[in-house]
Design a protein around this motif. Structure first.
Motif, PDB file in Angstrom:
ATOM      1  N   ALA A 257       0.845  -1.195   0.000  1.00  0.00           N
ATOM      2  CA  ALA A 257       0.000   0.000   0.000  1.00  0.00           C
ATOM      3  C   ALA A 257       0.875   1.237   0.000  1.00  0.00           C
ATOM      4  O   ALA A 257       1.842   1.331   0.761  1.00  0.00           O
ATOM      5  N   ARG A 258       0.517   2.193  -0.862  1.00  0.00           N
ATOM      6  CA  ARG A 258       1.287   3.429  -0.979  1.00  0.00           C
ATOM      7  C   ARG A 258       0.343   4.549  -1.411  1.00  0.00           C
ATOM      8  O   ARG A 258      -0.159   4.542  -2.535  1.00  0.00           O
ATOM      9  N   GLY A 259       0.112   5.496  -0.511  1.00  0.00           N
ATOM     10  CA  GLY A 259      -0.782   6.600  -0.833  1.00  0.00           C
ATOM     11  C   GLY A 259      -2.180   6.094  -1.145  1.00  0.00           C
ATOM     12  O   GLY A 259      -2.719   5.235  -0.436  1.00  0.00           O
ATOM     13  N   PRO A 260      -2.774   6.585  -2.232  1.00  0.00           N
ATOM     14  CA  PRO A 260      -4.146   6.174  -2.561  1.00  0.00           C
ATOM     15  C   PRO A 260      -4.235   4.840  -3.292  1.00  0.00           C
ATOM     16  O   PRO A 260      -5.299   4.461  -3.768  1.00  0.00           O
ATOM     17  N   TYR A 261      -3.093   4.111  -3.381  1.00  0.00           N
ATOM     18  CA  TYR A 261      -3.093   2.874  -4.148  1.00  0.00           C
ATOM     19  C   TYR A 261      -2.559   1.699  -3.331  1.00  0.00           C
ATOM     20  O   TYR A 261      -1.729   1.869  -2.435  1.00  0.00           O
ATOM     21  N   ALA A 262      -3.042   0.529  -3.659  1.00  0.00           N
ATOM     22  CA  ALA A 262      -2.472  -0.726  -3.172  1.00  0.00           C
ATOM     23  C   ALA A 262      -2.080  -1.529  -4.397  1.00  0.00           C
ATOM     24  O   ALA A 262      -2.875  -1.685  -5.330  1.00  0.00           O
ATOM     25  N   PHE A 263      -0.848  -2.018  -4.401  1.00  0.00           N
ATOM     26  CA  PHE A 263      -0.324  -2.761  -5.540  1.00  0.00           C
ATOM     27  C   PHE A 263      -0.270  -4.235  -5.177  1.00  0.00           C
ATOM     28  O   PHE A 263       0.312  -4.617  -4.155  1.00  0.00           O
ATOM     29  N   VAL A 264      -0.882  -5.054  -6.006  1.00  0.00           N
ATOM     30  CA  VAL A 264      -0.976  -6.484  -5.741  1.00  0.00           C
ATOM     31  C   VAL A 264      -0.101  -7.248  -6.722  1.00  0.00           C
ATOM     32  O   VAL A 264      -0.262  -7.115  -7.941  1.00  0.00           O
ATOM     33  N   ALA A 265       0.858  -8.021  -6.189  1.00  0.00           N
ATOM     34  CA  ALA A 265       1.636  -8.938  -7.016  1.00  0.00           C
ATOM     35  C   ALA A 265       0.777 -10.180  -7.219  1.00  0.00           C
ATOM     36  O   ALA A 265       0.604 -10.986  -6.308  1.00  0.00           O
ATOM     37  N   ASP A 266       0.237 -10.299  -8.431  1.00  0.00           N
ATOM     38  CA  ASP A 266      -0.835 -11.270  -8.682  1.00  0.00           C
ATOM     39  C   ASP A 266      -0.368 -12.458  -9.519  1.00  0.00           C
ATOM     40  O   ASP A 266      -1.119 -12.976 -10.345  1.00  0.00           O
ATOM     41  N   GLY A 267       0.898 -12.862  -9.326  1.00  0.00           N
ATOM     42  CA  GLY A 267       1.409 -14.010 -10.064  1.00  0.00           C
ATOM     43  C   GLY A 267       1.458 -13.749 -11.555  1.00  0.00           C
ATOM     44  O   GLY A 267       1.893 -12.684 -12.014  1.00  0.00           O
ATOM     45  N   VAL A 268       1.010 -14.710 -12.343  1.00  0.00           N
ATOM     46  CA  VAL A 268       1.051 -14.572 -13.801  1.00  0.00           C
ATOM     47  C   VAL A 268       0.112 -13.468 -14.296  1.00  0.00           C
ATOM     48  O   VAL A 268       0.187 -13.060 -15.457  1.00  0.00           O
ATOM     49  N   ASN A 269      -0.740 -12.990 -13.424  1.00  0.00           N
ATOM     50  CA  ASN A 269      -1.654 -11.898 -13.770  1.00  0.00           C
ATOM     51  C   ASN A 269      -0.968 -10.534 -13.691  1.00  0.00           C
ATOM     52  O   ASN A 269      -1.571  -9.507 -14.005  1.00  0.00           O
ATOM     53  N   GLY A 270       0.296 -10.504 -13.234  1.00  0.00           N
ATOM     54  CA  GLY A 270       1.052  -9.265 -13.192  1.00  0.00           C
ATOM     55  C   GLY A 270       0.863  -8.473 -11.913  1.00  0.00           C
ATOM     56  O   GLY A 270       0.454  -9.005 -10.877  1.00  0.00           O
ATOM     57  N   VAL A 271       1.160  -7.183 -11.997  1.00  0.00           N
ATOM     58  CA  VAL A 271       0.996  -6.269 -10.867  1.00  0.00           C
ATOM     59  C   VAL A 271      -0.244  -5.420 -11.099  1.00  0.00           C
ATOM     60  O   VAL A 271      -0.360  -4.742 -12.132  1.00  0.00           O
ATOM     61  N   LEU A 272      -1.162  -5.455 -10.150  1.00  0.00           N
ATOM     62  CA  LEU A 272      -2.414  -4.719 -10.257  1.00  0.00           C
ATOM     63  C   LEU A 272      -2.352  -3.463  -9.404  1.00  0.00           C
ATOM     64  O   LEU A 272      -1.911  -3.504  -8.257  1.00  0.00           O
ATOM     65  N   THR A 273      -2.785  -2.345  -9.973  1.00  0.00           N
ATOM     66  CA  THR A 273      -2.875  -1.093  -9.223  1.00  0.00           C
ATOM     67  C   THR A 273      -4.313  -0.894  -8.795  1.00  0.00           C
ATOM     68  O   THR A 273      -5.209  -0.700  -9.613  1.00  0.00           O
TER      69      THR A 273
END
Length: 338
Positions: A257-273
């Motif tokens: 989590a950083r500021g107004p966003y949470a970044f998810v390391a989603d495996g083969v689905n990539g990084v989600l903002t």
């Protein structure tokens, strides 16, 4: 085709990707690449990645040489499986799986030196430094606390039982937050670090496993393996409450989590903002497709670092968080996890 062991009479092998570089055999031929070497010019960037970003996969100088790029400057082979690392001064503290907590002297980054190791049982999955202490998430051996006031001689001084498997740690004020596998989130009062006490918990109300945790303000964000992101209100640490589950479609292995966003390391689905301006209703704002499987994500200034499984580590520009832009990638010859 005979040169590379394919059948010249079989048209179907044109669609094969024998070296897993995101180019099928036909594209390998068209671009002058080797169909049996995923990195034809040996520049640490796989061929399909170079084609995707307009680079030359047969020319080593085509590598992305950015000022803030990635360069391997040192390495130390160790037994075990390095899961997580924290640095303080001249020392690096490594959560080294079944080998326990390792301490390395990094005064010469090009030549890290093993100093000592201590194993209090379990599997060291994560380490977090707090004042003179190192907290270790030790999987089925719960939470362990080491006094590192003398870094060359860490001493086990405390710990507490956790009902699940302690996978990852985060800290805010006098509370430690544990991603506790099938038991969700555990909140630990560390006012007295040598006597940590669980004061609150929030279970997974879905059939998943808490792999990672990130805390920001009044909310904790859990990555729930194979399901997505769980948002928990922690304004009252003794009574945490789930306010949202967000299905991501991937594996959900890490969260930051950083500021107004949470970044998810989603495996083969990539990084989600995820836009978490309203934490009770996260909104997907962007998706970054790295090379490999996004296992973990963390920030430094305007850059994001992605642990990318067998690909290694990837660096992306996050000046626009909804549109991450690749800067560089480095194959670490291992498995990038954190």
């Amino acid at each position: 085709e005979r040169q590379y062991g394919f059948n010249p009479w079989d048209p179907s092998d044109a669609a094969l990707d024998a070296d897993n570089d995101r180019l099928n055999n036909l594209l390998e031929f068209q671009h002058g690449c080797s169909p049996t070497n995923h990195d034809t010019d040996n520049d640490s960037l796989i061929d399909g990645f170079e084609i995707q970003y307009g680079l030359n996969p047969t020319n080593r100088p085509g590598r992305l040489d950015q000022a803030e790029g990635l360069d391997l400057v040192g390495q130390l082979d160790m037994p075990g499986d390095a899961r997580s690392v924290q640095v303080r001064g001249d020392y690096a503290f490594v959560a080294n799986d079944s080998e326990g907590l390792y301490v390395l002297d990094i005064r010469s980054p090009a030549n890290p030196v093993f100093v000592t190791a201590t194993n209090a049982g379990g599997r060291a999955e994560d380490v977090l430094l707090y004042n003179q202490y190192a907290f270790v998430a030790a999987d089925f051996y719960d939470l362990q606390v080491f006094d590192i006031s003398t870094p060359t001689n860490p001493v086990l001084v405390g710990g507490c039982y956790t009902p699940g498997y302690a996978n990852a740690l985060a800290i805010q004020s006098n509370y430690l937050f544990i991603a506790n596998d099938y038991k969700g989130l555990q909140i630990v009062d560390i006012t007295t670090p040598t006597n940590p006490v669980i004061v609150g918990s929030c279970s997974n109300e879905v059939d998943g496993y808490a792999y990672d945790v990130s805390v920001q303000g009044a909310y904790a964000y859990l990555s729930i393996y194979t399901l997505g992101m769980q948002t928990i209100l922690i304004q009252q640490p003794t009574n945490p409450v789930t306010v949202n589950y967000r299905f991501t479609g991937g594996q959900s292995l890490g969260v930051c989590a950083r500021g107004p966003y949470a970044f998810v390391a989603d495996g083969v689905n990539g990084v989600l903002t995820m836009d978490v301006t309203n934490p009770a209703s996260p909104v997907l704002r962007g998706q970054f497709d790295p090379m490999g499987s996004a296992e973990h994500v963390t920030f430094a200034s305007q850059d994001v670092y992605i642990a990318n499984g067998f690909v290694g580590i990837e660096l992306a520009d996050a000046s626009n968080p909804t549109n991450l832009v690749m800067i560089d990638i480095k194959n670490t010859d291992g498995f990038g996890r954190q």
